[in-house]
Structure formats: C-alpha cells, structure tokens
Scaffold this motif. Structure first.
Motif, PDB file in Angstrom:
ATOM      1  N   PRO A   1      46.690  37.750  41.866  1.00 43.09           N
ATOM      2  CA  PRO A   1      45.943  38.603  42.563  1.00 43.09           C
ATOM      3  C   PRO A   1      44.655  38.828  41.981  1.00 43.09           C
ATOM      4  N   PHE A   2      44.591  38.327  40.609  1.00 40.17           N
ATOM      5  CA  PHE A   2      43.162  38.123  40.059  1.00 40.17           C
ATOM      6  C   PHE A   2      42.355  36.980  40.218  1.00 40.17           C
ATOM      7  N   ALA A   3      42.883  36.036  41.234  1.00 42.00           N
ATOM      8  CA  ALA A   3      42.190  34.640  41.561  1.00 42.00           C
ATOM      9  C   ALA A   3      40.736  35.224  42.094  1.00 42.00           C
ATOM     10  N   VAL A   4      40.730  36.132  42.884  1.00 45.14           N
ATOM     11  CA  VAL A   4      39.180  36.391  43.528  1.00 45.14           C
ATOM     12  C   VAL A   4      38.447  36.982  42.762  1.00 45.14           C
ATOM     13  N   ALA A   5      38.767  37.898  41.763  1.00 47.06           N
ATOM     14  CA  ALA A   5      37.974  38.284  40.636  1.00 47.06           C
ATOM     15  C   ALA A   5      37.773  37.420  39.570  1.00 47.06           C
ATOM     16  N   ASP A   6      38.657  36.299  39.202  1.00 43.58           N
ATOM     17  CA  ASP A   6      38.347  35.211  38.199  1.00 43.58           C
ATOM     18  C   ASP A   6      37.190  34.361  38.904  1.00 43.58           C
ATOM     19  N   LEU A   7      37.164  34.122  40.327  1.00 41.46           N
ATOM     20  CA  LEU A   7      36.199  33.232  40.773  1.00 41.46           C
ATOM     21  C   LEU A   7      34.854  33.889  40.600  1.00 41.46           C
ATOM     22  N   ALA A   8      34.868  35.354  41.046  1.00 39.10           N
ATOM     23  CA  ALA A   8      33.626  35.927  40.887  1.00 39.10           C
ATOM     24  C   ALA A   8      33.055  36.289  39.519  1.00 39.10           C
ATOM     25  N   LEU A   9      33.976  36.500  38.591  1.00 40.42           N
ATOM     26  CA  LEU A   9      33.520  36.378  37.030  1.00 40.42           C
ATOM     27  C   LEU A   9      33.101  34.942  36.495  1.00 40.42           C
ATOM     28  N   ARG A  10      33.377  33.725  37.205  1.00 39.13           N
ATOM     29  CA  ARG A  10      33.061  32.452  36.990  1.00 39.13           C
ATOM     30  C   ARG A  10      31.706  32.265  37.620  1.00 39.13           C
ATOM     31  N   LYS A  11      31.320  33.104  38.724  1.00 39.71           N
ATOM     32  CA  LYS A  11      30.274  32.982  39.320  1.00 39.71           C
ATOM     33  C   LYS A  11      30.525  31.782  40.419  1.00 39.71           C
ATOM     34  N   GLN A  12      31.581  31.497  40.757  1.00 41.25           N
ATOM     35  CA  GLN A  12      31.927  30.540  41.829  1.00 41.25           C
ATOM     36  C   GLN A  12      31.793  31.166  43.336  1.00 41.25           C
ATOM     37  N   PRO A  13      31.295  30.483  44.045  1.00 42.90           N
ATOM     38  CA  PRO A  13      31.132  30.666  45.513  1.00 42.90           C
ATOM     39  C   PRO A  13      32.573  31.087  46.042  1.00 42.90           C
ATOM     40  N   ILE A  14      32.598  32.247  46.731  1.00 45.18           N
ATOM     41  CA  ILE A  14      33.747  32.308  47.690  1.00 45.18           C
ATOM     42  C   ILE A  14      33.316  32.404  49.106  1.00 45.18           C
ATOM     43  N   LYS A  15      33.611  31.692  49.767  1.00 46.28           N
ATOM     44  CA  LYS A  15      33.325  31.472  51.198  1.00 46.28           C
ATOM     45  C   LYS A  15      34.625  31.017  51.924  1.00 46.28           C
TER      46      LYS A  15
ATOM     47  N   VAL B   1      54.476  49.711  44.410  1.00 45.00           N
ATOM     48  CA  VAL B   1      53.237  50.333  43.885  1.00 45.00           C
ATOM     49  C   VAL B   1      53.076  50.864  42.417  1.00 45.00           C
ATOM     50  N   ALA B   2      53.981  50.786  41.694  1.00 44.26           N
ATOM     51  CA  ALA B   2      53.904  50.747  40.199  1.00 44.26           C
ATOM     52  C   ALA B   2      53.533  49.605  39.725  1.00 44.26           C
ATOM     53  N   GLY B   3      53.722  48.462  40.157  1.00 43.28           N
ATOM     54  CA  GLY B   3      53.574  46.930  39.656  1.00 43.28           C
ATOM     55  C   GLY B   3      51.940  46.772  39.904  1.00 43.28           C
ATOM     56  N   LEU B   4      51.678  47.213  41.104  1.00 44.52           N
ATOM     57  CA  LEU B   4      50.437  46.761  41.583  1.00 44.52           C
ATOM     58  C   LEU B   4      49.346  47.843  40.641  1.00 44.52           C
ATOM     59  N   ALA B   5      49.761  49.079  40.661  1.00 42.64           N
ATOM     60  CA  ALA B   5      48.999  49.802  39.575  1.00 42.64           C
ATOM     61  C   ALA B   5      48.766  49.328  38.437  1.00 42.64           C
ATOM     62  N   ALA B   6      49.677  48.606  37.795  1.00 34.00           N
ATOM     63  CA  ALA B   6      49.711  48.143  36.337  1.00 34.00           C
ATOM     64  C   ALA B   6      48.926  47.107  36.539  1.00 34.00           C
TER      65      ALA B   6
END
Length: 57
Positions: A2-16, A49-54
């Motif tokens: 789930p953090f793959a998109v955030a990781d791309l953004a933090l590394r300033k990789q383009p998300i197209k 829901v608990a796992g997603l919130a965590a």
C-alpha cells in the motif's frame, strides 16, 4: 505494497497513467483532482479495518 505510491512520491519518481505498481496493478492518474486509482481493490470491512488503520490508510 500500500505504500508503493507514497514511496514513488517521496523518491520524486513520476506517477503517470499506465505505470505498473507491483501488487497494485496499473495506475490511472487524474492530475486535475490529484488522485491515483489502481487496478487492485482494497476491501474495507470489520475484518480488515484494524489492519488498514495500523498501516496509516
């Protein structure tokens, strides 16, 4: 994954539109509304829901 998109953004990789994100599928980017949609659906119910919130989702 789930953090793959955030990781791309933090590394300033383009998300197209069309980019393949491992475990999540192809992305569709709506730059006007600043949203990213992915092929994989995430089910949110009492069991998940608990796992997603965590994970901060």
């Amino acid at each position: 994954m789930p953090f793959a998109v955030a990781d791309l953004a933090l590394r300033k990789q383009p998300i197209k539109t069309g980019i393949e994100i491992a475990g999540l599928g192809k992305a569709t980017v709506d730059e006007t509304n600043r949203t990213v949609s992915l092929d994989r659906l995430v089910v949110v119910d009492r069991a998940t829901v608990a796992g997603l919130a965590a994970q901060g989702l």
